[in-house]
Design a protein around this motif. Structure first.
Motif, PDB file in Angstrom:
ATOM      1  N   LEU A  63       3.854   9.794  -9.805  1.00  0.00           N
ATOM      2  CA  LEU A  63       3.245   9.949 -11.118  1.00  0.00           C
ATOM      3  C   LEU A  63       2.528  11.288 -11.233  1.00  0.00           C
ATOM      4  N   SER A  64       1.787  11.679 -10.204  1.00  0.00           N
ATOM      5  CA  SER A  64       1.085  12.967 -10.266  1.00  0.00           C
ATOM      6  C   SER A  64       2.081  14.129 -10.264  1.00  0.00           C
ATOM      7  N   LEU A  65       3.160  14.011  -9.523  1.00  0.00           N
ATOM      8  CA  LEU A  65       4.188  15.049  -9.522  1.00  0.00           C
ATOM      9  C   LEU A  65       4.860  15.143 -10.890  1.00  0.00           C
ATOM     10  N   GLY A  95       0.825  -1.214   0.000  1.00  0.00           N
ATOM     11  CA  GLY A  95       0.000   0.000   0.000  1.00  0.00           C
ATOM     12  C   GLY A  95       0.856   1.260   0.000  1.00  0.00           C
ATOM     13  N   LEU A  96       1.921   1.238   0.797  1.00  0.00           N
ATOM     14  CA  LEU A  96       2.823   2.390   0.833  1.00  0.00           C
ATOM     15  C   LEU A  96       3.500   2.598  -0.505  1.00  0.00           C
ATOM     16  N   LEU A  97       3.966   1.511  -1.112  1.00  0.00           N
ATOM     17  CA  LEU A  97       4.606   1.624  -2.423  1.00  0.00           C
ATOM     18  C   LEU A  97       3.629   2.122  -3.480  1.00  0.00           C
ATOM     19  N   ALA A  98       2.393   1.669  -3.426  1.00  0.00           N
ATOM     20  CA  ALA A  98       1.390   2.132  -4.381  1.00  0.00           C
ATOM     21  C   ALA A  98       1.105   3.620  -4.191  1.00  0.00           C
ATOM     22  N   LEU A  99       0.999   4.056  -2.952  1.00  0.00           N
ATOM     23  CA  LEU A  99       0.739   5.472  -2.666  1.00  0.00           C
ATOM     24  C   LEU A  99       1.909   6.339  -3.106  1.00  0.00           C
ATOM     25  N   SER A 102       4.106   5.638  -5.453  1.00  0.00           N
ATOM     26  CA  SER A 102       4.175   5.661  -6.918  1.00  0.00           C
ATOM     27  C   SER A 102       3.090   6.560  -7.498  1.00  0.00           C
ATOM     28  N   TRP A 103       1.912   6.591  -6.879  1.00  0.00           N
ATOM     29  CA  TRP A 103       0.843   7.485  -7.338  1.00  0.00           C
ATOM     30  C   TRP A 103       1.251   8.939  -7.147  1.00  0.00           C
TER      31      TRP A 103
END
Length: 104
Positions: free
Chosen positions: A26-28, A16-20, A22-23
């Motif tokens: 990506l937005s940055l 979950g931490l890795l997914a957050l 990476s999200w």
């Protein structure tokens, strides 16, 4: 609790931490790319001919090797130009103030 439940919990939290992260990355990245595209379009709108003379006039003899009389003359010229600009601005403010006062 058995040991494998802790392993599942920590694995889920880590994923979950890795997914957050990476999200967020990506937005940055998308925001930075949009900013760069906006800067590129602004750079295309800038006129380029106006600044060529400024770069050429900036090159000169260093003040260390210049004659002191020439430097003092340049300083006096800059002071006179600044005084003239200030006087022009002051006159414009006075005219604007008179116009505003008589507009009532």
């Amino acid at each position: 609790m058995p040991w494998w439940s802790w392993l599942l919990i920590w694995t889920g939290l880590t994923l979950g931490l890795l997914a957050l992260l990476s999200w967020f990355a990506l937005s940055l990245f998308r925001q930075a790319r949009g900013t760069l595209q906006a800067l590129e379009s602004l750079r295309g709108q800038l006129p380029t001919g106006e600044f060529d003379g400024l770069a050429a006039s900036a090159v000169g003899i260093p003040a260390v090797f210049a004659d002191s009389a020439v430097l003092l003359g340049r300083v006096e010229q800059l002071r006179a130009e600044r005084t003239h600009r200030n006087q022009v601005r002051r006159d414009a403010r006075i005219v604007r103030g008179k116009l505003m006062r008589h507009a009532r």
